[in-house]
Design an enzyme around this catalytic site. Structure first.
Site, short mmCIF file in Angstrom:
data_model
loop_
_atom_site.label_atom_id
_atom_site.label_comp_id
_atom_site.label_asym_id
_atom_site.label_seq_id
_atom_site.Cartn_x
_atom_site.Cartn_y
_atom_site.Cartn_z
N CYS A 54 -4.75 2.69 -3.72
CA CYS A 54 -3.51 3.12 -3.03
C CYS A 54 -2.42 2.07 -3.18
O CYS A 54 -1.63 1.84 -2.24
CB CYS A 54 -3.76 3.43 -1.56
N HIS B 204 0.86 -1.19 0.00
CA HIS B 204 0.00 0.00 0.00
C HIS B 204 0.90 1.24 0.00
O HIS B 204 2.00 1.21 0.53
CB HIS B 204 -0.84 -0.05 1.29
N GLN C 248 -4.62 -5.27 6.64
CA GLN C 248 -5.61 -6.17 6.02
C GLN C 248 -5.61 -7.55 6.65
O GLN C 248 -6.36 -8.42 6.22
CB GLN C 248 -5.32 -6.29 4.52
N ASP D 235 2.93 -4.69 8.09
CA ASP D 235 1.69 -3.92 7.97
C ASP D 235 0.53 -4.92 8.06
O ASP D 235 0.29 -5.69 7.12
CB ASP D 235 1.71 -3.18 6.63
N LYS E 90 -10.37 -1.06 10.21
CA LYS E 90 -10.45 -2.28 9.38
C LYS E 90 -10.68 -3.51 10.24
O LYS E 90 -10.63 -4.64 9.79
CB LYS E 90 -9.17 -2.42 8.55
N1 PMP Z 1 -1.85 -0.79 4.52
C1 PMP Z 1 -2.78 -1.54 3.91
C2 PMP Z 1 -2.43 -2.93 3.44
C3 PMP Z 1 -4.07 -1.02 3.73
O1 PMP Z 1 -5.00 -1.78 3.13
C4 PMP Z 1 -4.37 0.27 4.19
C5 PMP Z 1 -5.75 0.88 4.00
N2 PMP Z 1 -6.36 0.59 2.81
C6 PMP Z 1 -3.37 1.00 4.82
C7 PMP Z 1 -2.13 0.44 4.97
C8 PMP Z 1 -3.61 2.38 5.34
O2 PMP Z 1 -4.52 2.32 6.40
P1 PMP Z 1 -5.09 3.66 7.05
O3 PMP Z 1 -5.60 4.49 5.93
O4 PMP Z 1 -6.17 3.16 7.95
O5 PMP Z 1 -3.97 4.30 7.78
#
Ligand code: PMP
Length: 467
Positions: free
Chosen positions: A426, A185, A265, A262, A288
């Site tokens: 993203c 991401h 997910q 990270d 999430k």
């Molecule tokens: N890492 C991953 C794998 C994600 O899916 C996301 C959110 N789509 C993020 C980071 C960023 O998360 P946040 O916007 O809640 O900070």
């Protein structure tokens, strides 16, 4: 009443005794099931306003799971959109909230609202106990050794930026490498690019194989004594890939590199155990994980956290301040300047209780089954191409449909009450790997059903017939 009951926590995580089935995404990695926590969360005596305590389904004696049980707790899933029952397939972007979370947050504001850590009055004490109880629950949820290893942040993005700015600035220098798989991401790419620019380190992409798995030979080739950090996600938000994080971490450690995982997910889909992964850092977002937006956490190994300098200054993070000398508070408080998202932590605590009240290996097995069902259902739609087919994966279905732009697909489905996401998710480098700039994505959660998947497939078939 025992302490765990006061917090609404089961005495041990229900998943702790289970073993992932062959069908579960944890297949072959039974180690993802966390062991029972060594220390229960601290007393939360006094934190007794409605919603914080024993109000949830999680206090039933036997953990069990069915999507219907989960759906019953989700008020929003009973609304309509464009005259049709809502089919929420945008869980990768954010999950819906169970009533236990909604009641805990509303109960806090209705009866418990106070700032924490400072006041000498009853409500300040209650709010502090709830906040620190939330920290203990997150530590237990992740398999951390102590609540002191948990720093609250706004979410995954802020947690990664915290590590980049605090640990990264102190530990990266010219010629150092940060390895980042191509499926990451943007929030696990851009903060490293920023700190690499400042420190003259390099961000080194780790390529993908055609099916969306990380190319492990290329990973091994790129690791060297110059590698300071590997930043990788435990589950991809666009390809669904679940990489072999434990093995990749062990390999990185041979080069004395640190590993940031990270878990944005991952946390909602299968049990996580940071000790078993041997992760140096682990980050996730509450929203999430069925909790409110604006709250998340960073786990770091205690010796690493101990050495981390503050990245923001202000209240709550100091021991004493004068114009001559300012002393910082111990971690984790040193890294939490200002008033935190107290209601968010209360909601996160309720969400963790809600999810861990289910048999988590059963949740993971159900989601894998639903993923297989969805793959078959979508295969019946003419012109539909699924992106990413790694064998170990979460229930994320990213796809293109011949003759239709992803935004048009999402608009069409929305008219049928079906929420999917369209765009770059993203994760532009991951899509570029497939020669794409944009795709549609259905991302499933424990409360989704085969009937909802059928509705998705039927609506897409109608779109193809419409021309
Ligand atoms: N890492 C991953 C794998 C994600 O899916 C996301 C959110 N789509 C993020 C980071 C960023 O998360 P946040 O916007 O809640 O900070």
């Amino acid at each position: 009443m025992t302490t765990p009951d006061l917090l609404g926590l089961p005495a041990t995580a229900p998943g702790a005794t289970g073993v992932p089935t062959a069908a579960s995404p944890a297949a072959g990695t039974a180690s993802r099931v966390p062991p029972p926590a060594a220390t229960p969360p601290p007393e939360a005596a006094g934190a007794t306003w409605p919603g914080i305590g024993a109000t949830g389904r999680q206090n039933s004696q036997q953990p069990s799971f069915s999507p219907e049980l989960a759906r019953r707790d989700m008020p929003i899933l009973h609304r309509t959109v464009n005259g049709k029952p809502l089919v929420w397939l945008d869980n990768g972007a954010t999950t819906q909230k169970p009533r236990q979370v909604i009641e805990a947050v509303s109960g806090f504001y209705g009866a418990g609202n106070s700032n924490i850590h400072r006041g000498a009055h009853t409500m300040a004490r209650e709010a502090t106990e709830a906040y620190e109880g939330g920290r203990a629950a997150v530590a237990q949820f992740l398999g951390a050794g102590s609540p002191d290893e948990i720093v609250f942040t706004r979410g995954t993005t802020e947690a990664i930026n915290l590590v980049a700015q605090s640990w990264g600035r102190a530990n990266l220098g010219p010629g150092d490498d940060i390895l980042v798989p191509v499926l990451e991401h943007h929030s696990n790419i851009v903060p490293w690019q920023m700190v690499a620019k400042e420190t003259r380190a390099r961000v080194v992409p780790v390529p993908l194989r055609p099916d969306g798995q990380i190319d492990l030979d290329a990973y091994a080739d790129r690791l060297s004594m110059r590698t300071r950090l590997v930043a990788l996600s435990q589950a991809s938000n666009v390809l669904g890939t679940v990489p072999p994080v434990k093995e990749m971490t062990a390999l990185a450690h041979r080069y004395r590199a640190k590993v940031l995982v990270d878990g944005a997910q991952a946390v909602a889909h299968f049990p996580v155990d940071v000790a078993d992964l041997d992760a140096d850092f682990y980050v996730f977002s509450g929203h999430k994980l069925f909790a409110p937006t604006g709250i998340g956490a960073l786990y770091a190994k205690p010796e690493i956290l101990e050495a981390m300098a503050p990245w923001q200054g202000g209240g709550n993070m100091i021991e004493s301040v004068s114009f001559e000398q300012t002393d910082y508070a111990p971690v984790p408080h040193r890294l939490e300047a200002g008033t935190g998202h107290i209601a968010g932590v209360v909601g996160l605590l309720a969400a963790v209780n809600w999810l861990t009240g289910f048999d988590r290996p059963a949740v993971a097995a159900y989601e894998t089954e639903l993923l297989g069902y969805a793959q078959q259902a979508l295969a019946t739609v003419p012109g539909l191409d699924l992106i990413g087919s790694a064998p170990d994966r979460i229930a994320v279905l990213t796809f293109t449909l011949a003759g239709h732009d992803p935004v048009e697909i999402a608009d069409w489905l929305d008219r049928d009450g079906i929420a999917v996401r369209a765009g770059h998710h993203c994760a532009q480098p991951a899509l570029a790997h497939y020669g794409l700039a944009s795709a549609a994505r259905a991302s499933l959660a424990l409360y989704n059903t085969p009937e909802e998947v059928d509705q998705l497939a039927a609506s897409l078939q109608r779109l193809q017939k419409s021309g």
